[in-house]
Design a protein around this motif. Structure first.
Motif, PDB file in Angstrom:
ATOM      1  N   ILE A 155       5.015 -17.080  11.138  1.00 34.29           N
ATOM      2  CA  ILE A 155       5.851 -18.287  11.095  1.00 34.29           C
ATOM      3  C   ILE A 155       6.647 -18.365  12.387  1.00 34.29           C
ATOM      4  O   ILE A 155       7.289 -17.388  12.790  1.00 34.29           O
ATOM      5  CB  ILE A 155       6.807 -18.255   9.880  1.00 34.29           C
ATOM      6  N   VAL A 204      13.910 -20.319   5.984  1.00 34.07           N
ATOM      7  CA  VAL A 204      12.645 -19.626   5.798  1.00 34.07           C
ATOM      8  C   VAL A 204      12.893 -18.549   4.752  1.00 34.07           C
ATOM      9  O   VAL A 204      13.508 -17.514   5.035  1.00 34.07           O
ATOM     10  CB  VAL A 204      12.146 -19.026   7.128  1.00 34.07           C
ATOM     11  N   ASN A 247       9.038 -15.650   1.897  1.00 37.17           N
ATOM     12  CA  ASN A 247       7.644 -15.700   2.298  1.00 37.17           C
ATOM     13  C   ASN A 247       7.078 -14.284   2.451  1.00 37.17           C
ATOM     14  O   ASN A 247       7.822 -13.332   2.688  1.00 37.17           O
ATOM     15  CB  ASN A 247       7.507 -16.454   3.619  1.00 37.17           C
ATOM     16  N   ILE A 253       7.975 -13.211  12.078  1.00 36.78           N
ATOM     17  CA  ILE A 253       8.732 -14.467  12.121  1.00 36.78           C
ATOM     18  C   ILE A 253       9.456 -14.520  13.460  1.00 36.78           C
ATOM     19  O   ILE A 253      10.256 -13.641  13.778  1.00 36.78           O
ATOM     20  CB  ILE A 253       9.716 -14.569  10.955  1.00 36.78           C
TER      21      ILE A 253
END
Length: 226
Positions: free
Chosen positions: A100, A110, A113, A122
């Protein structure tokens, strides 16, 4: 690729083997033209570049319960976005990029996940050259919350990171390196890596997990071998 897709729902699809423009794209002159998207239950895999990409505003958008797998660059990208929620997705095996990526985005969340087997887990990225007044949503990299995610660093990839902040262009990095100023905060994330004392983080230089917590980031996070 979709332009000006306000109030669009894109659910329960399989998207694969496509080219590099997998994105919802907002016009810089029409406020609200990329708002309230709902992207859920899709399988984005084996695309040339990003599996999925929102470029511009996106306020009120929710991206949830998708799988982003084996894409040629990132699993998913938020660019020039504001107030987008990315939650309960799986981003895995995007070995040439991020699971991401948030670039020049603000007030995004966020959450929860599962991010595994990617080159980078990330990432927050700021291109200073993009900090211009041409867009009505006033882009910045600020007030983003990255919380409750499970991030696994694979073994065998060179120069991989679990979480990181990077820059391009010329500008003062100092406020962005201080979470108290720009409000980009990682918390309660769970990390798994080949070792618990490796260099798996990048924020103003390479960091171990203890160095990452010293930024400070993820004071309530954990790391384990896995």
């Amino acid at each position: 690729m979709s332009s000006n897709g306000a109030n669009t729902q894109f659910t329960n699809n399989e998207v694969y083997s496509n080219g590099s423009e997998q994105k919802f794209l907002a016009s810089p002159i029409i406020p609200g033209d990329n708002h309230n998207l709902y992207i859920a239950g899709n399988y984005f895999h084996d695309c040339t570049a990003d599996g999925f990409w929102i470029d511009g505003d996106g306020a009120g958008t929710v991206v949830e319960n998708n799988i982003f797998e084996r894409n040629g660059r990132t699993g998913m990208t938020l660019e020039n976005c504001v107030s987008v929620t990315v939650q309960n997705n799986t981003a895995r095996l995007n070995t040439f990029g991020d699971g991401i990526l948030l670039t020049v985005s603000r007030n995004c969340r966020v959450l929860n996940n599962t991010v595994s087997g990617n080159l980078y887990g990330i990432e927050l990225f700021l291109n200073f050259d993009a900090l211009t007044p041409q867009f009505p949503w006033a882009q910045d990299l600020a007030n983003n919350t990255i919380q409750g995610n499970t991030i696994t660093v694979p073994s065998g990839l060179a120069n991989q990171y679990a979480s990181l902040l990077t820059f391009a262009g010329s500008g003062d990095q100092t406020p962005y390196l201080n979470p108290a100023i720009k409000g980009n905060v990682f918390s309660q994330n769970r990390y798994f890596a080949p070792t618990t004392n490796g260099i798996w983080f990048l924020w103003g230089g390479n960091k171990t997990f203890l160095g990452w917590q010293g930024v400070p980031q993820d004071a309530t996070g954990t790391i384990a071998v896995g």
